[in-house]
Design a protein around this motif. Structure first.
Motif, PDB file in Angstrom:
ATOM      1  N   MET A   1     134.614  87.848  11.716  1.00  0.00           N
ATOM      2  CA  MET A   1     134.146  86.583  12.820  1.00  0.00           C
ATOM      3  C   MET A   1     132.970  86.180  12.064  1.00  0.00           C
ATOM      4  SD  MET A   1     134.762  85.280  15.656  1.00  0.00           S
ATOM      5  CE  MET A   1     133.753  84.440  16.837  1.00  0.00           C
ATOM      6  N   LYS A   2     132.540  84.881  11.898  1.00  0.00           N
ATOM      7  CA  LYS A   2     131.530  84.173  11.267  1.00  0.00           C
ATOM      8  C   LYS A   2     130.387  84.383  12.304  1.00  0.00           C
ATOM      9  CE  LYS A   2     133.617  81.440   7.754  1.00  0.00           C
ATOM     10  NZ  LYS A   2     133.545  80.282   6.813  1.00  0.00           N
ATOM     11  N   GLU A   3     129.024  84.397  11.926  1.00  0.00           N
ATOM     12  CA  GLU A   3     127.944  84.318  12.837  1.00  0.00           C
ATOM     13  C   GLU A   3     127.679  82.821  13.402  1.00  0.00           C
ATOM     14  OE1 GLU A   3     126.133  82.785   9.070  1.00  0.00           O
ATOM     15  OE2 GLU A   3     127.758  84.114   9.681  1.00  0.00           O
ATOM     16  N   PRO A   4     127.379  82.696  14.482  1.00  0.00           N
ATOM     17  CA  PRO A   4     127.427  81.438  15.122  1.00  0.00           C
ATOM     18  C   PRO A   4     126.383  80.458  14.282  1.00  0.00           C
ATOM     19  CG  PRO A   4     127.093  82.865  16.596  1.00  0.00           C
ATOM     20  CD  PRO A   4     126.951  83.929  15.634  1.00  0.00           C
ATOM     21  N   VAL A   5     126.329  79.057  14.297  1.00  0.00           N
ATOM     22  CA  VAL A   5     125.683  78.038  14.182  1.00  0.00           C
ATOM     23  C   VAL A   5     124.891  77.329  14.986  1.00  0.00           C
ATOM     24  CG1 VAL A   5     125.162  76.156  12.260  1.00  0.00           C
ATOM     25  CG2 VAL A   5     126.626  78.207  11.615  1.00  0.00           C
ATOM     26  N   HIS A   6     123.882  77.357  15.400  1.00  0.00           N
ATOM     27  CA  HIS A   6     123.190  76.507  16.369  1.00  0.00           C
ATOM     28  C   HIS A   6     121.854  75.762  15.779  1.00  0.00           C
ATOM     29  CE1 HIS A   6     126.082  77.714  19.489  1.00  0.00           C
ATOM     30  NE2 HIS A   6     125.549  79.196  19.205  1.00  0.00           N
ATOM     31  N   LEU A   7     122.360  74.530  15.593  1.00  0.00           N
ATOM     32  CA  LEU A   7     121.112  73.928  14.692  1.00  0.00           C
ATOM     33  C   LEU A   7     120.863  72.761  15.584  1.00  0.00           C
ATOM     34  CD1 LEU A   7     122.233  73.933  11.050  1.00  0.00           C
ATOM     35  CD2 LEU A   7     120.656  75.637  12.299  1.00  0.00           C
ATOM     36  N   GLU A   8     119.307  72.372  15.718  1.00  0.00           N
ATOM     37  CA  GLU A   8     118.928  71.049  16.502  1.00  0.00           C
ATOM     38  C   GLU A   8     118.177  70.337  15.630  1.00  0.00           C
ATOM     39  OE1 GLU A   8     119.123  70.443  20.116  1.00  0.00           O
ATOM     40  OE2 GLU A   8     120.265  72.143  20.629  1.00  0.00           O
ATOM     41  N   GLY A   9     118.614  68.842  15.570  1.00  0.00           N
ATOM     42  CA  GLY A   9     117.813  68.011  15.251  1.00  0.00           C
ATOM     43  C   GLY A   9     117.397  67.156  16.075  1.00  0.00           C
ATOM     44  N   ILE A  14     124.243  70.767  16.098  1.00  0.00           N
ATOM     45  CA  ILE A  14     125.181  71.314  14.933  1.00  0.00           C
ATOM     46  C   ILE A  14     125.752  72.704  15.147  1.00  0.00           C
ATOM     47  CG2 ILE A  14     125.649  71.465  12.477  1.00  0.00           C
ATOM     48  CD1 ILE A  14     124.522  68.829  12.416  1.00  0.00           C
ATOM     49  N   GLU A  15     127.027  72.773  15.442  1.00  0.00           N
ATOM     50  CA  GLU A  15     127.761  73.973  15.598  1.00  0.00           C
ATOM     51  C   GLU A  15     128.910  74.117  14.738  1.00  0.00           C
ATOM     52  OE1 GLU A  15     128.691  73.517  19.580  1.00  0.00           O
ATOM     53  OE2 GLU A  15     126.696  73.976  20.381  1.00  0.00           O
ATOM     54  N   LEU A  66     131.462  72.357  10.164  1.00  0.00           N
ATOM     55  CA  LEU A  66     130.720  72.086  11.122  1.00  0.00           C
ATOM     56  C   LEU A  66     130.962  70.848  11.993  1.00  0.00           C
ATOM     57  CD1 LEU A  66     127.295  72.846   9.169  1.00  0.00           C
ATOM     58  CD2 LEU A  66     128.586  74.386  10.493  1.00  0.00           C
ATOM     59  N   SER A  67     130.616  70.976  13.211  1.00  0.00           N
ATOM     60  CA  SER A  67     130.834  69.911  14.158  1.00  0.00           C
ATOM     61  C   SER A  67     129.231  69.168  14.365  1.00  0.00           C
ATOM     62  CB  SER A  67     131.418  70.231  15.589  1.00  0.00           C
ATOM     63  OG  SER A  67     131.412  69.297  16.390  1.00  0.00           O
ATOM     64  N   VAL A  68     129.314  67.796  14.293  1.00  0.00           N
ATOM     65  CA  VAL A  68     127.933  67.234  14.657  1.00  0.00           C
ATOM     66  C   VAL A  68     128.209  66.541  15.960  1.00  0.00           C
ATOM     67  CG1 VAL A  68     126.541  65.176  13.946  1.00  0.00           C
ATOM     68  CG2 VAL A  68     127.906  66.395  12.081  1.00  0.00           C
ATOM     69  N   ILE A  77     130.627  63.756  17.287  1.00  0.00           N
ATOM     70  CA  ILE A  77     130.802  62.145  16.579  1.00  0.00           C
ATOM     71  C   ILE A  77     131.025  62.439  15.351  1.00  0.00           C
ATOM     72  CG2 ILE A  77     129.077  61.290  18.356  1.00  0.00           C
ATOM     73  CD1 ILE A  77     126.723  61.764  16.050  1.00  0.00           C
ATOM     74  N   GLY A  78     131.185  63.659  14.705  1.00  0.00           N
ATOM     75  CA  GLY A  78     131.415  63.904  13.124  1.00  0.00           C
ATOM     76  C   GLY A  78     131.514  65.550  12.822  1.00  0.00           C
ATOM     77  N   THR A  79     131.681  65.489  11.471  1.00  0.00           N
ATOM     78  CA  THR A  79     131.997  66.914  10.849  1.00  0.00           C
ATOM     79  C   THR A  79     131.024  66.944   9.855  1.00  0.00           C
ATOM     80  OG1 THR A  79     133.777  66.399   9.622  1.00  0.00           O
ATOM     81  CG2 THR A  79     134.296  67.172  11.901  1.00  0.00           C
ATOM     82  N   MET A  80     130.745  68.089   9.283  1.00  0.00           N
ATOM     83  CA  MET A  80     130.163  68.406   7.807  1.00  0.00           C
ATOM     84  C   MET A  80     130.704  69.597   7.238  1.00  0.00           C
ATOM     85  SD  MET A  80     126.129  67.780   8.517  1.00  0.00           S
ATOM     86  CE  MET A  80     125.659  67.914   6.887  1.00  0.00           C
ATOM     87  N   THR A  81     130.824  69.466   5.954  1.00  0.00           N
ATOM     88  CA  THR A  81     131.421  70.866   5.296  1.00  0.00           C
ATOM     89  C   THR A  81     130.235  71.448   4.385  1.00  0.00           C
ATOM     90  OG1 THR A  81     132.270  69.549   3.663  1.00  0.00           O
ATOM     91  CG2 THR A  81     133.642  70.175   5.280  1.00  0.00           C
TER      92      THR A  81
END
Ligand SMILES: CC(C)(COP(=O)(O)OP(=O)(O)OC[C@H]1O[C@@H](n2cnc3c(N)ncnc32)[C@H](O)[C@@H]1OP(=O)(O)O)[C@@H](O)C(=O)NCCC(=O)NCCS
Length: 175
Positions: A1-9, A14-15, A66-68, A77-81
């Motif tokens: 299981m990967k660690e969660p990602v929670h980033l705020e701009g 971004i999750e 990642l989901s934006v 609204i988008g994705t990132m890799t």
């Protein structure tokens, strides 16, 4: 299981892209010729099965899908890799703001800057790279504004509407 990602701009959150994000809405972005104009994804037919297959490739890899989302609990609204190379301390980053009503409103830049700050900061990545077709002015602008510098040009590498175009390659070091 990967660690969660929670980033705020300033504008986006971004999750990790989750199974619930495999939606008709997401599929619509991939099958939109305007959104995919500069992406090699335009040569593929996308359906939910092919999307799931792509999603699954991230599970056992070191890479991040990642989901934006809009800040404040909005829709995706988008994705990132992010394709990491742990041996070299590098990461190659891609972005798609799939919701075209969001284009030109700063969401792409904010998502890009937020993920680069994370990678080159706490995530400990030594160097971040990215590239695009030279005529993708939005993407070029976004990379340059984030402090990336031009490292190389692959002359006439891809055909856009039958015309050979350069691929421009950008990079940024942590320090
Ligand atoms: C490229 C992309 C990520 C830009 O996202 P965005 O949310 O529209 O970008 P922003 O609003 O944050 O704008 C960032 C900068 O690019 C500029 N820009 C955005 N779209 C542009 C366009 N079509 N032409 C020229 N400049 C553009 C903006 O003006 C801004 O620069 P500025 O502040 O100096 O004016 C988005 O258009 C996209 O996802 N396109 C489809 C997928 C794609 O091409 N991804 C890259 C493949 S490598």
């Amino acid at each position: 299981m990967k660690e969660p990602v929670h980033l705020e701009g300033a504008l986006v959150r971004i999750e990790r892209f989750e199974e619930r994000d495999l939606s008709e809405r997401y599929l619509g972005w991939l099958n939109d010729p305007e959104t995919m104009r500069f992406s090699n994804q335009r040569f593929r037919d996308h359906d939910l099965a092919s999307c799931r297959h792509y999603f699954d490739t991230f599970a056992d890899s070191e890479n991040d899908f990642l989901s934006v989302r809009r800040r404040g609990g909005g829709d995706a609204i988008g994705t990132m890799t992010v394709y990491h190379n742990q041996h070299h301390g590098t990461a190659d980053v891609g972005i798609m703001i799939g919701d075209r009503s969001c284009w030109g409103r700063g969401f792409g830049q904010d998502a890009w800057d937020t993920v680069l700050s994370w990678l080159l900061g706490p995530r400990g990545t030594r160097k971040v790279t990215a590239g695009t077709v030279a005529s993708n002015r939005g993407m070029v602008r976004l990379m340059e504004r984030s402090g990336m510098t031009l490292e190389g040009v692959r002359r006439g590498q891809e055909l856009i509407d039958g015309t050979p175009e350069d691929i421009v390659l950008y990079g940024k070091f942590a320090r």
